[in-house]
Design an enzyme around this catalytic site. Structure first.
Site, PDB file in Angstrom:
ATOM      1  N   GLU A 248      13.728   4.287  -6.546  1.00 52.05           N
ATOM      2  CA  GLU A 248      13.850   2.878  -6.969  1.00 52.05           C
ATOM      3  C   GLU A 248      12.438   2.363  -7.153  1.00 52.05           C
ATOM      4  OE1 GLU A 248      16.717   1.501  -7.513  1.00 52.05           O
ATOM      5  OE2 GLU A 248      18.066   2.930  -6.560  1.00 52.05           O
ATOM      6  N   CYS A 282      10.921  -6.422  -7.041  1.00 53.67           N
ATOM      7  CA  CYS A 282      10.992  -5.457  -8.145  1.00 53.67           C
ATOM      8  C   CYS A 282      11.744  -6.068  -9.317  1.00 53.67           C
ATOM      9  CB  CYS A 282      11.658  -4.184  -7.671  1.00 53.67           C
ATOM     10  SG  CYS A 282      13.228  -4.475  -6.863  1.00 53.67           S
TER      11      CYS A 282
HETATM   12  P1  NAD Z   1       3.892   2.113  -2.737  1.00 58.54           P
HETATM   13  O1  NAD Z   1       4.394   3.120  -3.716  1.00 58.54           O
HETATM   14  O2  NAD Z   1       2.435   1.936  -2.589  1.00 58.54           O
HETATM   15  O3  NAD Z   1       4.427   2.482  -1.258  1.00 58.54           O
HETATM   16  C1  NAD Z   1       5.798   2.575  -0.968  1.00 58.54           C
HETATM   17  C2  NAD Z   1       5.990   3.449   0.239  1.00 58.54           C
HETATM   18  O4  NAD Z   1       5.599   4.787  -0.077  1.00 58.54           O
HETATM   19  C3  NAD Z   1       5.146   3.030   1.449  1.00 58.54           C
HETATM   20  O5  NAD Z   1       5.929   3.178   2.615  1.00 58.54           O
HETATM   21  C4  NAD Z   1       4.007   4.045   1.428  1.00 58.54           C
HETATM   22  O6  NAD Z   1       3.437   4.286   2.701  1.00 58.54           O
HETATM   23  C5  NAD Z   1       4.710   5.287   0.917  1.00 58.54           C
HETATM   24  N1  NAD Z   1       3.855   6.294   0.270  1.00 58.54           N
HETATM   25  C6  NAD Z   1       2.628   6.117  -0.287  1.00 58.54           C
HETATM   26  N2  NAD Z   1       2.191   7.292  -0.799  1.00 58.54           N
HETATM   27  C7  NAD Z   1       3.158   8.208  -0.576  1.00 58.54           C
HETATM   28  C8  NAD Z   1       3.300   9.596  -0.888  1.00 58.54           C
HETATM   29  N3  NAD Z   1       2.366  10.279  -1.540  1.00 58.54           N
HETATM   30  N4  NAD Z   1       4.447  10.217  -0.523  1.00 58.54           N
HETATM   31  C9  NAD Z   1       5.432   9.543   0.119  1.00 58.54           C
HETATM   32  N5  NAD Z   1       5.337   8.247   0.458  1.00 58.54           N
HETATM   33  C10 NAD Z   1       4.216   7.578   0.109  1.00 58.54           C
HETATM   34  O7  NAD Z   1       4.621   0.738  -3.085  1.00 58.54           O
HETATM   35  P2  NAD Z   1       4.396  -0.678  -2.374  1.00 58.54           P
HETATM   36  O8  NAD Z   1       3.113  -1.252  -2.850  1.00 58.54           O
HETATM   37  O9  NAD Z   1       4.648  -0.570  -0.925  1.00 58.54           O
HETATM   38  O10 NAD Z   1       5.619  -1.519  -2.998  1.00 58.54           O
HETATM   39  C11 NAD Z   1       5.547  -2.202  -4.203  1.00 58.54           C
HETATM   40  C12 NAD Z   1       6.230  -1.408  -5.290  1.00 58.54           C
HETATM   41  O11 NAD Z   1       7.576  -1.158  -4.930  1.00 58.54           O
HETATM   42  C13 NAD Z   1       6.298  -2.176  -6.604  1.00 58.54           C
HETATM   43  O12 NAD Z   1       5.985  -1.308  -7.664  1.00 58.54           O
HETATM   44  C14 NAD Z   1       7.759  -2.599  -6.681  1.00 58.54           C
HETATM   45  O13 NAD Z   1       8.262  -2.804  -7.977  1.00 58.54           O
HETATM   46  C15 NAD Z   1       8.428  -1.436  -6.032  1.00 58.54           C
HETATM   47  N6  NAD Z   1       9.762  -1.827  -5.575  1.00 58.54           N
HETATM   48  C16 NAD Z   1      10.854  -1.340  -6.217  1.00 58.54           C
HETATM   49  C17 NAD Z   1      12.130  -1.744  -5.832  1.00 58.54           C
HETATM   50  C18 NAD Z   1      13.374  -1.252  -6.537  1.00 58.54           C
HETATM   51  O14 NAD Z   1      14.469  -1.459  -6.008  1.00 58.54           O
HETATM   52  N7  NAD Z   1      13.278  -0.656  -7.701  1.00 58.54           N
HETATM   53  C19 NAD Z   1      12.264  -2.634  -4.778  1.00 58.54           C
HETATM   54  C20 NAD Z   1      11.122  -3.118  -4.149  1.00 58.54           C
HETATM   55  C21 NAD Z   1       9.869  -2.704  -4.541  1.00 58.54           C
END
Ligand code: NAD
Length: 509
Positions: A248, A282
């Site tokens: 997502e 999002c």
């Molecule tokens: P992010 O991708 O930086 O981090 C998300 C999670 O992934 C965190 O827990 C982080 O620690 C972890 N992570 C980071 N690197 C990783 C790796 N290499 N392998 C596995 N896990 C890893 O995102 P963010 O800044 O925390 O959140 C914002 C983003 O989330 C925005 O792009 C937003 O659109 C998206 N989002 C999407 C939805 C949806 O339902 N589509 C909902 C909410 C947020």
């Protein structure tokens, strides 16, 4: 200062610590351990050891336990809301919405899951002789990696159906906002223990991206919510391990305002869609396309209502709170600067509000925007409202679909038939009409992204059934008076039966 031990790890002191900040005051709330690969493997192992006992509980009893947990959260919202607000900077209203959304989600899934998980009879080629049943087995241990913008709801939305399906759970919350998830897991553990189940069924692994990457190595399913860049890495590794994944990811959601829309409803609706959670959703409205005949009147309404918005965190009537992290504020500033440099005009807002807190940014209305500007192409995770004039519906649809993303979209129109026809032409996981974010509050319908917005769907039966492995048993009745030993599938009886069935099937129900 808050000191939280790594929930599942005895030797948490041996792990490096990550500071967790209060975005409104800039103070450190506490630290969390960054668990390494071995600690993650141990946590998955603990959940795996007790998962079969949980799967042996009937779906109805699982639903009862999960429902009790959800009721407990509702009853104790005065405890969880301050924890949530301290790590996110949400307004009281935005924090309450997370609790309400989880409550609604639980009410839906705990009601429908026992029915959806029942074994199913399926049609067979020769129904008198054959019978087929599909049962739904849990996947085993499911991993969840979540972002910081909705720390409660975005864990719950996937975790609840996975639990109801009989899985063990390992959650890696965002390192920016871990405390809400830790509190949530503690409550679930209490409910499991009270019901005679092992609290080890739910594990929290704290840490940054490295801890998340380690989690992908050990689980049987990974549900990731976060940015497109990270989701792509998670998807690649899941594919290499041949485990299923749902991703997502980000969005840059369009909104179309048709010429028959009620302008007050549309203007306030666009502001709510763009500004809920300070635009850090999002499914935020991030691009607004308005038919030219109503453009001037609509923009004037947006300006009028934008002038009435209250910012703050302790004001119960505030509509817009603090942003949660500095990186996103800087991205918003860069997008505004890029737009202005390329000819956009700011009609409202446009700057930080350090008088309110370090990460406050004003709701910002921009016009004269084009698709060359980064705010129309990239995801915006902040309170920006760029508005663009379009000739007609066709141009609105073309521009709405002119994006690498395809998460959600909104249409405002008083002609519901017209809006529904237009919705079918938009490339996105869902479209809501006359109100943004209805997808979050309608757990019965699937939600998810097209294109760079992700793979898979959450919510609805689809959001539950991704957490099971369908197992089929097809039997032939031992009717030895009819079925004789034969050394190939094309025995005379089968060929005769098949030809007979071809003739009669058009009259069969
Ligand atoms: P992010 O991708 O930086 O981090 C998300 C999670 O992934 C965190 O827990 C982080 O620690 C972890 N992570 C980071 N690197 C990783 C790796 N290499 N392998 C596995 N896990 C890893 O995102 P963010 O800044 O925390 O959140 C914002 C983003 O989330 C925005 O792009 C937003 O659109 C998206 N989002 C999407 C939805 C949806 O339902 N589509 C909902 C909410 C947020």
């Amino acid at each position: 200062m808050m000191s939280v031990k790594a929930p599942e790890t005895q030797d948490a002191a041996h792990h490096p610590q990550i500071p967790v900040m209060n975005p409104v005051t800039g103070e450190m709330i506490g630290t969390i351990p960054a668990l390494d690969r071995q600690a993650v493997a141990d946590a998955v192992g603990r959940a795996r050891a007790v998962q079969p006992a949980w799967e042996a509980v009937s779906p109805r009893d699982r639903a009862r336990i999960v429902r009790g947990w959800s009721e407990d959260i509702w009853a104790r919202q005065d405890e969880i809301i301050p924890i949530l607000r301290r790590e996110t900077g949400k307004t009281p209203g935005d924090a309450f919405l997370e609790i309400a959304a989880q409550d609604n989600l639980n009410a839906y899934y705990t009601k429908v899951a026992p029915r959806l998980l029942r074994p199913q009879k399926r049609p067979t080629l020769f129904p008198i002789i054959h019978s087929a049943t599909v049962t739904y087995r849990a996947r085993g241990v499911c991993g969840f990696i979540t972002p910081w913008n909705y720390p409660i709801f975005l864990a719950w939305i996937d975790l609840v159906p996975a639990l109801l399906a009989g899985n063990g759970i390992v959650l890696k919350p965002s390192e920016v906002t871990p405390y809400s998830s830790i509190w949530l897991a503690d409550r679930l553990r209490e409910h499991l223990s009270r019901a005679g189940q092992s609290p080890d069924l739910i594990q929290i692994v704290t840490g940054d991206g490295r801890t998340g990457a380690a989690l992908v190595e050990f689980v049987d399913y990974i549900a990731f919510t976060g940015s497109t860049a990270t989701g792509r890495k998670v998807g690649v590794r899941a594919a290499e391990r041949l485990i299923p994944a749902s991703l997502e990811l980000g969005g840059n959601d369009p909104c179309i305002v048709l010429d028959d829309a009620n302008l007050d409803m549309a203007a306030t609706g666009v502001l709510v869609g763009a500004l809920e959670n300070t635009g850090q959703a999002c499914v935020s409205t991030e691009r607004v396309y308005v038919l030219e005949s109503i453009y001037d009147a609509f923009v004037a309404k947006v300006q009028h209502y934008a002038g009435q918005i209250r910012m703050g965190v302790n004001d119960p009537d505030a509509q817009v709170g603090s942003m949660t992290n500095e990186r996103e504020v800087q991205r918003v500033e860069a997008q505004v600067a890029d737009a202005v440099e390329r000819g956009a005009r700011i009609l409202h807002g446009g700057r930080r509000r350090p008088d309110l807190g370090p990460l406050f940014f004003e709701p910002t209305v921009l016009v004269d925007v084009t698709h060359e500007m980064t705010l129309m192409r990239d995801e915006t995770f902040g309170p920006l409202i760029p508005i663009m004039k379009v000739r007609d519906e066709d141009e609105a649809v073309r521009l709405a679909n002119d994006s690498n993303f395809g998460l959600s979209a909104v249409i405002f129109s008083d002609n519901l038939g017209r809006a529904q026809r237009l919705a079918e032409r938009i490339t996105s996981g869902d479209v809501t009409i006359n109100k943004a974010h209805l997808n979050f509050y309608t757990p019965s319908v699937p939600m998810g992204g097209e294109k760079d917005s992700g793979v898979g769907r959450r919510n609805g039966p689809e959001g539950l059934m991704r957490f099971v492995r369908p197992h089929s048993v097809i039997l032939q009745r031992p009717w030895h008076w009819l079925i004789r030993p034969y050394l190939a599938h094309h025995d005379p009886l089968t060929i005769f039966m098949y030809k007979l069935w071809r003739r009669v099937r058009r009259w069969l129900p």
